[in-house]
Scaffold this motif. Sequence first.
Motif, PDB file in Angstrom:
ATOM      1  N   LEU A 331      38.003  25.360  33.828  1.00 15.81           N
ATOM      2  CA  LEU A 331      37.273  26.620  33.723  1.00 15.81           C
ATOM      3  C   LEU A 331      37.883  27.688  34.624  1.00 15.81           C
ATOM      4  O   LEU A 331      37.955  28.863  34.254  1.00 15.81           O
ATOM      5  N   GLN A 332      38.332  27.290  35.803  1.00 18.25           N
ATOM      6  CA  GLN A 332      38.950  28.271  36.684  1.00 18.25           C
ATOM      7  C   GLN A 332      40.288  28.748  36.121  1.00 18.25           C
ATOM      8  O   GLN A 332      40.630  29.928  36.192  1.00 18.25           O
ATOM      9  N   ARG A 333      41.047  27.828  35.547  1.00 21.54           N
ATOM     10  CA  ARG A 333      42.293  28.231  34.898  1.00 21.54           C
ATOM     11  C   ARG A 333      42.014  29.203  33.757  1.00 21.54           C
ATOM     12  O   ARG A 333      42.734  30.191  33.575  1.00 21.54           O
ATOM     13  N   ALA A 334      40.964  28.908  32.989  1.00 23.57           N
ATOM     14  CA  ALA A 334      40.606  29.785  31.874  1.00 23.57           C
ATOM     15  C   ALA A 334      40.214  31.166  32.383  1.00 23.57           C
ATOM     16  O   ALA A 334      40.572  32.191  31.785  1.00 23.57           O
ATOM     17  N   ALA A 335      39.481  31.214  33.495  1.00 25.93           N
ATOM     18  CA  ALA A 335      39.079  32.503  34.068  1.00 25.93           C
ATOM     19  C   ALA A 335      40.297  33.324  34.467  1.00 25.93           C
ATOM     20  O   ALA A 335      40.359  34.536  34.232  1.00 25.93           O
ATOM     21  N   VAL A 336      41.275  32.668  35.065  1.00 29.43           N
ATOM     22  CA  VAL A 336      42.492  33.373  35.477  1.00 29.43           C
ATOM     23  C   VAL A 336      43.263  33.865  34.259  1.00 29.43           C
ATOM     24  O   VAL A 336      43.773  34.992  34.233  1.00 29.43           O
ATOM     25  N   ARG A 337      43.347  33.038  33.220  1.00 34.28           N
ATOM     26  CA  ARG A 337      44.073  33.434  32.006  1.00 34.28           C
ATOM     27  C   ARG A 337      43.443  34.664  31.363  1.00 34.28           C
ATOM     28  O   ARG A 337      44.141  35.598  30.962  1.00 34.28           O
ATOM     29  N   LEU A 338      42.118  34.667  31.254  1.00 42.18           N
ATOM     30  CA  LEU A 338      41.447  35.811  30.637  1.00 42.18           C
ATOM     31  C   LEU A 338      41.587  37.061  31.496  1.00 42.18           C
ATOM     32  O   LEU A 338      41.721  38.172  30.973  1.00 42.18           O
ATOM     33  N   THR A 339      41.550  36.890  32.812  1.00 43.11           N
ATOM     34  CA  THR A 339      41.702  38.043  33.699  1.00 43.11           C
ATOM     35  C   THR A 339      43.105  38.632  33.580  1.00 43.11           C
ATOM     36  O   THR A 339      43.286  39.861  33.574  1.00 43.11           O
ATOM     37  N   LYS A 340      44.115  37.774  33.492  1.00 44.31           N
ATOM     38  CA  LYS A 340      45.482  38.262  33.291  1.00 44.31           C
ATOM     39  C   LYS A 340      45.593  39.027  31.974  1.00 44.31           C
ATOM     40  O   LYS A 340      46.224  40.087  31.903  1.00 44.31           O
ATOM     41  N   LYS A 341      44.968  38.476  30.932  1.00 42.83           N
ATOM     42  CA  LYS A 341      44.982  39.137  29.627  1.00 42.83           C
ATOM     43  C   LYS A 341      44.325  40.512  29.719  1.00 42.83           C
ATOM     44  O   LYS A 341      44.822  41.493  29.152  1.00 42.83           O
ATOM     45  N   ALA A 342      43.220  40.596  30.461  1.00 40.63           N
ATOM     46  CA  ALA A 342      42.517  41.869  30.610  1.00 40.63           C
ATOM     47  C   ALA A 342      43.394  42.902  31.302  1.00 40.63           C
ATOM     48  O   ALA A 342      43.450  44.067  30.892  1.00 40.63           O
ATOM     49  N   ARG A 343      44.096  42.489  32.334  1.00 44.08           N
ATOM     50  CA  ARG A 343      44.943  43.442  33.055  1.00 44.08           C
ATOM     51  C   ARG A 343      46.139  43.871  32.220  1.00 44.08           C
ATOM     52  O   ARG A 343      46.625  44.998  32.355  1.00 44.08           O
ATOM     53  N   GLU A 344      46.623  42.983  31.354  1.00 46.63           N
ATOM     54  CA  GLU A 344      47.713  43.367  30.454  1.00 46.63           C
ATOM     55  C   GLU A 344      47.248  44.437  29.468  1.00 46.63           C
ATOM     56  O   GLU A 344      47.999  45.347  29.120  1.00 46.63           O
ATOM     57  N   ILE A 345      45.994  44.317  29.015  1.00 49.37           N
ATOM     58  CA  ILE A 345      45.452  45.288  28.063  1.00 49.37           C
ATOM     59  C   ILE A 345      45.195  46.628  28.735  1.00 49.37           C
ATOM     60  O   ILE A 345      45.500  47.691  28.190  1.00 49.37           O
ATOM     61  N   ASP A 346      44.618  46.579  29.944  1.00 48.71           N
ATOM     62  CA  ASP A 346      44.248  47.810  30.646  1.00 48.71           C
ATOM     63  C   ASP A 346      44.391  47.578  32.142  1.00 48.71           C
ATOM     64  O   ASP A 346      43.565  46.903  32.757  1.00 48.71           O
ATOM     65  N   ALA A 347      45.441  48.140  32.717  1.00 47.92           N
ATOM     66  CA  ALA A 347      45.702  47.929  34.144  1.00 47.92           C
ATOM     67  C   ALA A 347      44.622  48.542  35.021  1.00 47.92           C
ATOM     68  O   ALA A 347      44.410  48.106  36.157  1.00 47.92           O
ATOM     69  N   THR A 348      43.903  49.548  34.508  1.00 49.56           N
ATOM     70  CA  THR A 348      42.872  50.209  35.321  1.00 49.56           C
ATOM     71  C   THR A 348      41.615  49.360  35.472  1.00 49.56           C
ATOM     72  O   THR A 348      40.708  49.736  36.217  1.00 49.56           O
ATOM     73  N   VAL A 349      41.536  48.230  34.776  1.00 48.48           N
ATOM     74  CA  VAL A 349      40.352  47.381  34.909  1.00 48.48           C
ATOM     75  C   VAL A 349      40.217  46.870  36.342  1.00 48.48           C
ATOM     76  O   VAL A 349      39.108  46.585  36.808  1.00 48.48           O
ATOM     77  N   SER A 350      41.329  46.776  37.059  1.00 48.06           N
ATOM     78  CA  SER A 350      41.278  46.334  38.459  1.00 48.06           C
ATOM     79  C   SER A 350      40.525  47.328  39.327  1.00 48.06           C
ATOM     80  O   SER A 350      39.914  46.948  40.332  1.00 48.06           O
ATOM     81  N   GLU A 351      40.557  48.605  38.952  1.00 52.53           N
ATOM     82  CA  GLU A 351      39.849  49.628  39.714  1.00 52.53           C
ATOM     83  C   GLU A 351      38.348  49.569  39.458  1.00 52.53           C
ATOM     84  O   GLU A 351      37.549  49.893  40.337  1.00 52.53           O
ATOM     85  N   ARG A 352      37.962  49.152  38.261  1.00 51.21           N
ATOM     86  CA  ARG A 352      36.540  49.094  37.915  1.00 51.21           C
ATOM     87  C   ARG A 352      35.891  47.792  38.357  1.00 51.21           C
ATOM     88  O   ARG A 352      34.711  47.772  38.712  1.00 51.21           O
ATOM     89  N   SER A 353      36.641  46.703  38.300  1.00 51.98           N
ATOM     90  CA  SER A 353      36.087  45.383  38.597  1.00 51.98           C
ATOM     91  C   SER A 353      36.852  44.744  39.750  1.00 51.98           C
ATOM     92  O   SER A 353      38.013  44.349  39.595  1.00 51.98           O
ATOM     93  N   SER A 354      36.209  44.638  40.895  1.00 52.12           N
ATOM     94  CA  SER A 354      36.867  44.047  42.064  1.00 52.12           C
ATOM     95  C   SER A 354      37.146  42.561  41.878  1.00 52.12           C
ATOM     96  O   SER A 354      37.976  41.988  42.586  1.00 52.12           O
ATOM     97  N   PHE A 355      36.471  41.934  40.919  1.00 50.65           N
ATOM     98  CA  PHE A 355      36.708  40.513  40.667  1.00 50.65           C
ATOM     99  C   PHE A 355      38.144  40.243  40.232  1.00 50.65           C
ATOM    100  O   PHE A 355      38.685  39.161  40.486  1.00 50.65           O
ATOM    101  N   VAL A 356      38.774  41.199  39.576  1.00 47.45           N
ATOM    102  CA  VAL A 356      40.139  40.998  39.085  1.00 47.45           C
ATOM    103  C   VAL A 356      41.069  40.632  40.237  1.00 47.45           C
ATOM    104  O   VAL A 356      41.881  39.708  40.134  1.00 47.45           O
ATOM    105  N   GLY A 357      40.947  41.351  41.346  1.00 48.36           N
ATOM    106  CA  GLY A 357      41.800  41.062  42.486  1.00 48.36           C
ATOM    107  C   GLY A 357      41.556  39.685  43.065  1.00 48.36           C
ATOM    108  O   GLY A 357      42.489  39.006  43.513  1.00 48.36           O
TER     109      GLY A 357
END
Length: 529
Positions: A331-357
């Motif tokens: 599940l943790q690996r899956a969380a990291v994979r989806l987060t990486k996918k999200a940042r590839e789609i929109d790099a600004t998501v890191s500014e909105r969601s501190s969880f990305v970092g």
Amino acid sequence: MRVLISIALVLVFSRAARADDSKNTVTYAGIDASTVRVFAVGTVGVTTIRHFNLDIELAATQAGHGTGFAVEPDLIITAQHVVEGARHVVVRLPGDGGFLPARVVYSNKEQDVAVLHVAAELTPIRMQRDGQTLRVRQTVFAVGYPLDATRTQAQSARGIISGHRDDSTLQLDISLNPGNSGGPLVDESDVVVGMVIARGDVAKGVQGIGIAVPVAKLATAIADARLELTTSPAKPVSAHEKMSAEVVDELVRQGTLQSAKQPEDPWRGFESRQIEQEIDRIAIRLHDADLLVFVAGNLWNASLALHFGGVRKIGDNKLSEFEATTLARDLQRAAVRLTKKAREIDATVSERSSFVGIALRERAELRVTGGISPFASRWTLLASPTLRMNTEATGGWGGGLELKNQRINRTPSARQMFFNWGISAGRVSLTSQDTATLTHAFYAFEAGAGVSLRAGRSMRFELYGGIAPSYYTASAESVQGMTTSESGLVVDHFRATASLTSERWYVSSGLRLISSAMWIEPIGLGINF
């Protein structure tokens, strides 16, 4: 008190039960058909809690549900706090009416009113006309979807108007619950006289009080929303918005990850390969960075619940330690994979969601690939009176001090093994038969192991045994003032204790065997840090 991570795994694994309306013997009126559920998904932050003296970072997912009602064929009004900060808003129609993506076209935080636009033809609710007044003690009903987001029909609560507040809102004597916010307040003729926006804070002892916005303020909000749509017409709903709405509806109403468990193989839904396939399916369906991070945050929390929170039961099935550890890793690996996918789609998501970092930092990657250490560390400072047994002298009382480090399995199961190491010192005084004063002291390095048993909600009972090589001194002072002493290294120094411990406090009783002499520690008091 020990903080356990109580994360609802049901959000990740459960499938919500649908109501069987065919067996429903209650009829609903037009007001109920126009009252809808409002689902909102926002950004994902981070919250830190203490667990076994560790800082555990959880994903703080912003999602919830409230109520709304149709005021025009394409406009729904709700409470502003229900959709505040939302990246996606979805309304679900009563019964099996389906769901609709919605856009916020008007928002007033001060009055707690928001208006949503939907691409649909809904039946508006009849509202109180201008000039009509309300009276104190008038009977009213709050219609909405309290507590359970899986409800298919609106529920009603009866109360009265108890007064008019200084800010022009209505005070109600009525029982409300989370989820009622944004719902219509109607009179006995099903005419809307206001909108519910708040309830009493039960934690502060306030019960049976509600707050509603009167119709006049709602009319102003509706007019402003219509003006906004006139100047900036709504765009057609895109395929992306429809897909996102479907996912939001599934996330909030049913759960994050739907894993169908077959009766003949109850763990089939939790196999690594199937989880990877499910995550890939979600990633393909979603091209929205915020929703991907939202799903990732829930998977992250579920992983922590399994690893740190001791969750070993999903539904009616139990997980073995190996299955739980494997599932937590996947599940943790899956969380990291989806987060990486999200940042590839929109790099600004890191500014909105501190969880990305948090999910993508190097430390998190190491956790995923190398696993998390199964042990947590805790320090204890302990002081205790001490009695040295001796048949040739009287007295023997003194005291001891100990500083030790305990390493214990992080998973708070009923029985746990632990390991100790630390330093300790003790000193006692005796009087011999010839009235000489005897002083014995030791300074030890101690190491050992034990078992910890659950003894209540926040207490544990511990049995420990160890060896404590020490530097030992013994001195004697005669009545004439003559002093003799001897010292040396003592290897045969053994110790056993029985303790009761909480997150903060430590109470212990034990004994030491130093060479052939027994030292008793009747009770010791300590603090954990």
